[in-house]
Design a protein around this motif. Sequence first.
Motif, PDB file in Angstrom:
ATOM      1  N   ALA A  45      28.576  34.354  49.364  1.00 24.31           N
ATOM      2  CA  ALA A  45      29.606  34.848  50.151  1.00 24.31           C
ATOM      3  C   ALA A  45      30.099  36.242  49.503  1.00 24.31           C
ATOM      4  N   ILE A  46      30.481  37.191  50.315  1.00 24.47           N
ATOM      5  CA  ILE A  46      31.503  38.323  49.827  1.00 24.47           C
ATOM      6  C   ILE A  46      32.844  37.858  50.016  1.00 24.47           C
ATOM      7  N   HIS A  47      33.387  38.235  48.778  1.00 24.00           N
ATOM      8  CA  HIS A  47      34.713  37.716  48.503  1.00 24.00           C
ATOM      9  C   HIS A  47      35.839  38.897  48.736  1.00 24.00           C
ATOM     10  N   VAL A  48      36.741  38.713  49.756  1.00 26.75           N
ATOM     11  CA  VAL A  48      37.660  39.698  50.036  1.00 26.75           C
ATOM     12  C   VAL A  48      38.977  39.134  49.414  1.00 26.75           C
ATOM     13  N   MET A  49      39.425  40.122  48.380  1.00 25.40           N
ATOM     14  CA  MET A  49      40.625  39.647  47.456  1.00 25.40           C
ATOM     15  C   MET A  49      41.702  40.888  47.780  1.00 25.40           C
ATOM     16  N   GLY A  50      43.055  40.085  47.776  1.00 26.43           N
ATOM     17  CA  GLY A  50      44.134  41.168  48.075  1.00 26.43           C
ATOM     18  C   GLY A  50      45.105  40.786  46.953  1.00 26.43           C
ATOM     19  N   PHE A  51      45.286  41.930  46.088  1.00 28.10           N
ATOM     20  CA  PHE A  51      46.206  41.880  44.958  1.00 28.10           C
ATOM     21  C   PHE A  51      47.383  42.777  45.230  1.00 28.10           C
ATOM     22  N   GLU A  52      48.504  42.049  44.699  1.00 34.61           N
ATOM     23  CA  GLU A  52      49.784  42.674  44.232  1.00 34.61           C
ATOM     24  C   GLU A  52      49.740  43.006  42.677  1.00 34.61           C
ATOM     25  N   GLY A  53      49.611  44.162  42.236  1.00 29.27           N
ATOM     26  CA  GLY A  53      49.551  44.411  40.724  1.00 29.27           C
ATOM     27  C   GLY A  53      48.295  43.594  40.330  1.00 29.27           C
ATOM     28  N   ASP A  54      48.452  42.648  39.292  1.00 30.86           N
ATOM     29  CA  ASP A  54      47.016  41.975  38.917  1.00 30.86           C
ATOM     30  C   ASP A  54      47.318  40.349  39.503  1.00 30.86           C
ATOM     31  N   GLU A  55      47.983  40.178  40.456  1.00 30.08           N
ATOM     32  CA  GLU A  55      48.266  38.788  40.903  1.00 30.08           C
ATOM     33  C   GLU A  55      47.471  38.753  42.308  1.00 30.08           C
ATOM     34  N   LEU A  56      46.555  37.748  42.339  1.00 34.06           N
ATOM     35  CA  LEU A  56      45.703  37.529  43.727  1.00 34.06           C
ATOM     36  C   LEU A  56      46.517  36.890  44.507  1.00 34.06           C
ATOM     37  N   VAL A  57      47.015  37.462  45.653  1.00 32.46           N
ATOM     38  CA  VAL A  57      47.958  36.895  46.779  1.00 32.46           C
ATOM     39  C   VAL A  57      47.516  36.609  48.051  1.00 32.46           C
ATOM     40  N   ALA A  58      46.241  37.159  48.394  1.00 34.38           N
ATOM     41  CA  ALA A  58      45.316  36.990  49.607  1.00 34.38           C
ATOM     42  C   ALA A  58      44.067  36.743  49.229  1.00 34.38           C
ATOM     43  N   TYR A  59      43.108  35.917  50.272  1.00 35.97           N
ATOM     44  CA  TYR A  59      41.675  35.673  49.808  1.00 35.97           C
ATOM     45  C   TYR A  59      40.920  35.418  51.110  1.00 35.97           C
ATOM     46  N   THR A  60      39.813  35.633  51.151  1.00 35.04           N
ATOM     47  CA  THR A  60      38.797  35.143  52.183  1.00 35.04           C
ATOM     48  C   THR A  60      37.456  35.133  51.564  1.00 35.04           C
ATOM     49  N   ARG A  61      36.485  34.448  52.137  1.00 34.36           N
ATOM     50  CA  ARG A  61      35.146  34.687  51.946  1.00 34.36           C
ATOM     51  C   ARG A  61      34.457  34.805  53.147  1.00 34.36           C
ATOM     52  N   CYS A  62      33.224  35.531  53.131  1.00 37.74           N
ATOM     53  CA  CYS A  62      32.500  36.037  54.211  1.00 37.74           C
ATOM     54  C   CYS A  62      31.354  35.793  54.182  1.00 37.74           C
ATOM     55  N   PHE A  63      30.460  35.247  55.250  1.00 35.11           N
ATOM     56  CA  PHE A  63      29.224  34.776  55.187  1.00 35.11           C
ATOM     57  C   PHE A  63      28.368  35.500  56.193  1.00 35.11           C
ATOM     58  N   LYS A  64      27.121  36.227  55.956  1.00 34.27           N
ATOM     59  CA  LYS A  64      26.052  36.608  56.798  1.00 34.27           C
ATOM     60  C   LYS A  64      25.993  35.710  58.023  1.00 34.27           C
ATOM     61  N   PRO A  65      25.436  36.176  59.201  1.00 37.97           N
ATOM     62  CA  PRO A  65      25.066  35.386  60.259  1.00 37.97           C
ATOM     63  C   PRO A  65      23.710  34.417  59.812  1.00 37.97           C
ATOM     64  N   GLY A  66      23.974  33.136  60.355  1.00 41.48           N
ATOM     65  CA  GLY A  66      22.852  32.164  59.987  1.00 41.48           C
ATOM     66  C   GLY A  66      23.064  31.425  58.513  1.00 41.48           C
ATOM     67  N   TYR A  67      23.972  31.939  57.817  1.00 43.55           N
ATOM     68  CA  TYR A  67      24.229  31.212  56.698  1.00 43.55           C
ATOM     69  C   TYR A  67      25.196  29.808  56.611  1.00 43.55           C
ATOM     70  N   TYR A  68      26.496  30.099  57.275  1.00 47.21           N
ATOM     71  CA  TYR A  68      27.421  29.000  57.318  1.00 47.21           C
ATOM     72  C   TYR A  68      27.040  28.638  58.814  1.00 47.21           C
ATOM     73  N   PHE A  69      27.674  29.449  59.651  1.00 44.99           N
ATOM     74  CA  PHE A  69      27.230  29.210  61.110  1.00 44.99           C
ATOM     75  C   PHE A  69      26.288  29.966  61.694  1.00 44.99           C
TER      76      PHE A  69
END
Length: 147
Positions: A45-69
Amino acid sequence: MNIKIKTFQELELEELYKILQLRSEVFVVEQDCVYQDIDGKDSKAIHVMGFEGDELVAYTRCFKPGYYFEEASIGRVIVKSNFRKYGFGHDILKASIDLIKNQYQTKNIKLSAQKYLIKFYETHGFIQLGEGYLEDGIPHIAMIKGS
């Protein structure tokens, strides 16, 4: 919110720890769902992380076509409970959609949405596919976004 995007190999150990901690906090503890979060797919995956200061507050993981679906996909969409009122879910999802468009040159994105979030995903152009289903005991529905 400061958004960082990294491959698995680029993640620092502390970032990976924060990702796994947030996913466990929300998906396992808050939603009272016992499931195998560490599923062997994070390394692809490619990891998309949202930080407020040093705190991780939001996140997703993304996949290329054909890997997961067959289509590119976004998963593990999450916002820490005490940060949900700031629109960070919209910010992290938009960043993930933009990542997929730019990284994989596609606008076709599929995800497995918890049913109570259908309207949230619809505001980003996703439409429902087929019937709902249970995933780890939680009602879900497949959703897709096209060009």
